[in-house]
Write a protein that holds these residues in place. Structure first.
Motif, mmCIF file in Angstrom:
data_model
loop_
_atom_site.group_PDB
_atom_site.id
_atom_site.type_symbol
_atom_site.label_atom_id
_atom_site.label_comp_id
_atom_site.label_asym_id
_atom_site.label_seq_id
_atom_site.Cartn_x
_atom_site.Cartn_y
_atom_site.Cartn_z
ATOM 1 N N ARG A 2 0.837 -1.201 0.000
ATOM 2 C CA ARG A 2 0.000 0.000 0.000
ATOM 3 C C ARG A 2 0.872 1.251 0.000
ATOM 4 N NH1 ARG A 2 -2.845 -1.055 4.223
ATOM 5 N NH2 ARG A 2 -4.656 -1.882 3.141
ATOM 6 N N ARG A 3 0.538 2.223 -0.839
ATOM 7 C CA ARG A 3 1.311 3.459 -0.949
ATOM 8 C C ARG A 3 0.460 4.638 -0.507
ATOM 9 N NH1 ARG A 3 3.580 6.169 -6.535
ATOM 10 N NH2 ARG A 3 5.103 7.596 -5.601
ATOM 11 N N LEU A 4 0.797 5.249 0.627
ATOM 12 C CA LEU A 4 0.070 6.410 1.136
ATOM 13 C C LEU A 4 0.971 7.634 1.050
ATOM 14 C CD1 LEU A 4 -1.720 4.944 4.290
ATOM 15 C CD2 LEU A 4 -2.704 5.443 2.058
ATOM 16 N N ILE A 10 -3.146 14.859 2.864
ATOM 17 C CA ILE A 10 -4.442 14.334 2.416
ATOM 18 C C ILE A 10 -5.544 14.764 3.373
ATOM 19 C CG2 ILE A 10 -5.766 12.221 2.035
ATOM 20 C CD1 ILE A 10 -3.170 10.910 1.074
ATOM 21 N N LYS A 11 -5.261 14.672 4.678
ATOM 22 C CA LYS A 11 -6.243 15.112 5.680
ATOM 23 C C LYS A 11 -6.532 16.604 5.535
ATOM 24 C CE LYS A 11 -5.504 13.924 9.908
ATOM 25 N NZ LYS A 11 -4.735 13.689 11.153
ATOM 26 N N ALA A 12 -5.477 17.389 5.319
ATOM 27 C CA ALA A 12 -5.657 18.839 5.174
ATOM 28 C C ALA A 12 -6.496 19.156 3.947
ATOM 29 C CB ALA A 12 -4.295 19.523 5.080
ATOM 30 N N GLU A 44 -0.156 18.732 -3.586
ATOM 31 C CA GLU A 44 -0.309 18.948 -5.026
ATOM 32 C C GLU A 44 1.012 18.706 -5.765
ATOM 33 O OE1 GLU A 44 -3.865 22.232 -5.472
ATOM 34 O OE2 GLU A 44 -1.924 22.936 -4.738
ATOM 35 N N GLN A 45 2.124 19.134 -5.152
ATOM 36 C CA GLN A 45 3.424 18.914 -5.777
ATOM 37 C C GLN A 45 3.750 17.432 -5.873
ATOM 38 O OE1 GLN A 45 6.431 21.247 -3.743
ATOM 39 N NE2 GLN A 45 5.100 23.067 -3.698
ATOM 40 N N ARG A 46 3.451 16.709 -4.808
ATOM 41 C CA ARG A 46 3.765 15.275 -4.793
ATOM 42 C C ARG A 46 2.863 14.485 -5.749
ATOM 43 N NH1 ARG A 46 5.353 13.628 1.468
ATOM 44 N NH2 ARG A 46 7.033 15.177 1.697
ATOM 45 N N GLY A 48 1.463 15.882 -8.402
ATOM 46 C CA GLY A 48 1.583 16.424 -9.751
ATOM 47 C C GLY A 48 0.244 16.837 -10.328
ATOM 48 N N VAL A 49 -0.705 17.201 -9.438
ATOM 49 C CA VAL A 49 -2.070 17.555 -9.847
ATOM 50 C C VAL A 49 -2.512 18.787 -9.066
ATOM 51 C CG1 VAL A 49 -4.493 16.814 -9.828
ATOM 52 C CG2 VAL A 49 -2.702 15.164 -10.386
ATOM 53 N N VAL A 50 -3.162 19.737 -9.724
ATOM 54 C CA VAL A 50 -3.744 20.900 -9.045
ATOM 55 C C VAL A 50 -5.113 20.519 -8.514
ATOM 56 C CG1 VAL A 50 -4.558 23.273 -9.313
ATOM 57 C CG2 VAL A 50 -2.486 22.516 -10.504
ATOM 58 N N LEU A 51 -5.316 20.685 -7.211
ATOM 59 C CA LEU A 51 -6.563 20.280 -6.573
ATOM 60 C C LEU A 51 -7.514 21.459 -6.339
ATOM 61 C CD1 LEU A 51 -5.017 17.857 -3.929
ATOM 62 C CD2 LEU A 51 -6.144 17.229 -6.076
ATOM 63 N N PHE A 52 -6.950 22.649 -6.135
ATOM 64 C CA PHE A 52 -7.755 23.846 -5.883
ATOM 65 C C PHE A 52 -7.406 24.944 -6.877
ATOM 66 C CE2 PHE A 52 -7.933 22.341 -1.368
ATOM 67 C CZ PHE A 52 -9.313 22.272 -1.245
#
Length: 307
Positions: A2-4, A10-12, A44-46, A48-52
């Motif tokens: 499992r990779r977390l 993630i919680k933030a 987001e950096q880790r 590689g995706v913009v979430l907001f």
């Protein structure tokens, strides 16, 4: 394996996405808004995706952010529920139910003794709920009136919400046809202003407008009708027991669908939990029994009306 990735980030992100701001997320997680912002940026950096999309006065989720949050929130809800179960004493089995005050008083509470007989080891805790109240983090399930579309929740239909005027037998004796209704005697519910116009229009009554005393809840209006103050608009299943006991009668055979239904609502992860499963099985059976009795009562009223 499992990779977390960066669980704090993630919680933030989940807290900020759910609450709509870094400040609210920080308050929930006991850190500063700046700390939440830094953790989300690192996530987001880790990824590689913009979430907001950061806007002047608010946060806006990107498509990726919406997809991520819709999957994360049920996972955290399930984790919270599981943790609460593990921390609770082994002998304690608690089911918390969010339900509106009138539904609780008029239908649920009179039947809870039966559930306790079937499941004596489960303690039911009732908290104020309803469609206008957010689904509580500590709720096992809820009962709501609406269209069944509540994002993030499973909604299973329980009852049709049919409208029918009700009053005391004495007042009913003066009502031979719907046109005998008089506006000042028609009791109203503030959040259901459409009920009387809908029923009167279906009945073909065009010159009557409800102008009677207005109440906050259906339960108050129904009690006023029992006390002889006027005619209340009954909604099933609120009126089932009062009709069966003769405290109220339906002077007319016409029932009109409200356009909504009652639903049992819950988060998907609850489906596998034994106490919720027991309650779901019981309430589905109780709802089916009520529907059968209502159908028989409607047939009886219609038969009496034609005699």
């Amino acid at each position: 394996m499992r990779r977390l990735l960066f669980l704090n980030g993630i919680k933030a992100f989940e807290a900020a996405a759910r609450s709509g701001s870094f400040a609210a997320a920080g308050s929930e997680l006991n850190v500063s808004a700046a700390a939440i912002s830094r953790m989300v940026n690192l996530l987001e950096q880790r990824l590689g995706v913009v979430l907001f999309e950061r806007k002047a006065n608010r946060l806006a989720l990107t498509a990726a952010g919406r997809a991520y949050q819709s999957g994360l929130t049920p996972i955290f809800d399930a984790l919270s529920s599981l943790t609460a179960q593990i921390m609770a004493p082994s002998s304690m089995r608690v089911l918390t139910l969010g339900v509106g005050p009138t539904f609780a008083m008029k239908w649920l509470i009179p039947r809870l003794a039966d559930f306790s007989t079937v499941e004596p080891d489960i303690e039911v805790r009732i908290t104020t709920g309803g469609a206008a109240v957010p689904f509580g983090d500590d709720w096992s399930c809820g009962i709501r009136l609406g269209d069944g579309a509540w994002p993030g929740l499973v909604a299973e239909p329980l009852f049709a919400a049919d409208l029918v005027p009700v009053c005391t037998p004495r007042l009913a004796a003066t009502l031979k046809r719907p046109s005998d209704l008089k506006g000042p005697t028609l009791l109203r519910v503030s959040h259901a202003a459409e009920d009387w116009p809908l029923w009167l229009k279906t009945a073909g009554v065009t010159r009557v407008t409800a102008r009677g005393t207005e109440f906050q809840y259906y339960g108050h209006a129904l009690q006023a009708a029992i006390d002889g103050l006027g005619v209340a608009m009954g909604i099933r299943p609120y009126i089932d027991d009062d009709l069966a006991a003769g405290r109220l009668v339906a002077p007319f055979a016409l029932t009109v669908p409200k356009g909504e239904r009652w639903y049992l609502v819950y988060r998907s992860f609850q489906a596998g939990q034994r106490d919720f499963t027991a309650f779901r099985r019981w309430i589905m059976r109780a709802a089916a029994q009520s529907a059968t009795r209502n159908s028989q009562r409607r047939d009886s009223i219609k038969k009496d009306a034609t005699m």
